[in-house]
Design a protein around this motif. Structure first.
Motif, PDB file in Angstrom:
ATOM      1  N   ARG A  39      35.223 -41.220   8.048  1.00 18.50           N
ATOM      2  CA  ARG A  39      34.903 -39.860   8.515  1.00 18.50           C
ATOM      3  C   ARG A  39      34.477 -38.979   7.349  1.00 18.50           C
ATOM      4  O   ARG A  39      33.531 -38.195   7.459  1.00 18.50           O
ATOM      5  CB  ARG A  39      36.100 -39.243   9.234  1.00 18.50           C
ATOM      6  N   GLN A  42      30.996 -39.956   6.257  1.00 19.94           N
ATOM      7  CA  GLN A  42      30.004 -39.484   7.219  1.00 19.94           C
ATOM      8  C   GLN A  42      29.761 -37.984   7.039  1.00 19.94           C
ATOM      9  O   GLN A  42      28.622 -37.527   7.039  1.00 19.94           O
ATOM     10  CB  GLN A  42      30.461 -39.788   8.644  1.00 19.94           C
ATOM     11  N   LYS A  43      30.840 -37.226   6.872  1.00 22.16           N
ATOM     12  CA  LYS A  43      30.715 -35.784   6.683  1.00 22.16           C
ATOM     13  C   LYS A  43      29.937 -35.476   5.398  1.00 22.16           C
ATOM     14  O   LYS A  43      29.074 -34.595   5.380  1.00 22.16           O
ATOM     15  CB  LYS A  43      32.094 -35.141   6.641  1.00 22.16           C
TER      16      LYS A  43
END
Length: 67
Positions: A39, A42-43
């Protein structure tokens, strides 16, 4: 798991991780270690892409002829 596109390796890895996340072992450990890291990655990627898009933004304006 389901992925967009026709990348066979991507689909295989998605299916593998999907199966592993559903297993009693190592599922919970993956959820607690791997998923937050993915995550974050991805951010970071999305933030970078947004910065690059903003840096290439062009402002357009029009002028009326005859002025």
């Amino acid at each position: 798991a389901m992925v967009m596109g026709s990348d066979l390796r991507h689909a295989e890895l998605a299916a593998l991780f999907d199966a592993m996340l559903q297993m009693p072992d190592p599922g919970p450990d993956l959820w607690n270690t791997l998923v937050p890291e993915l995550r974050r990655m991805q951010k970071d990627r999305q933030s970078k892409e947004a910065r690059e898009a903003r840096s290439s933004k062009v402002e357009f304006f029009t002028m009326k002829r005859g002025e």
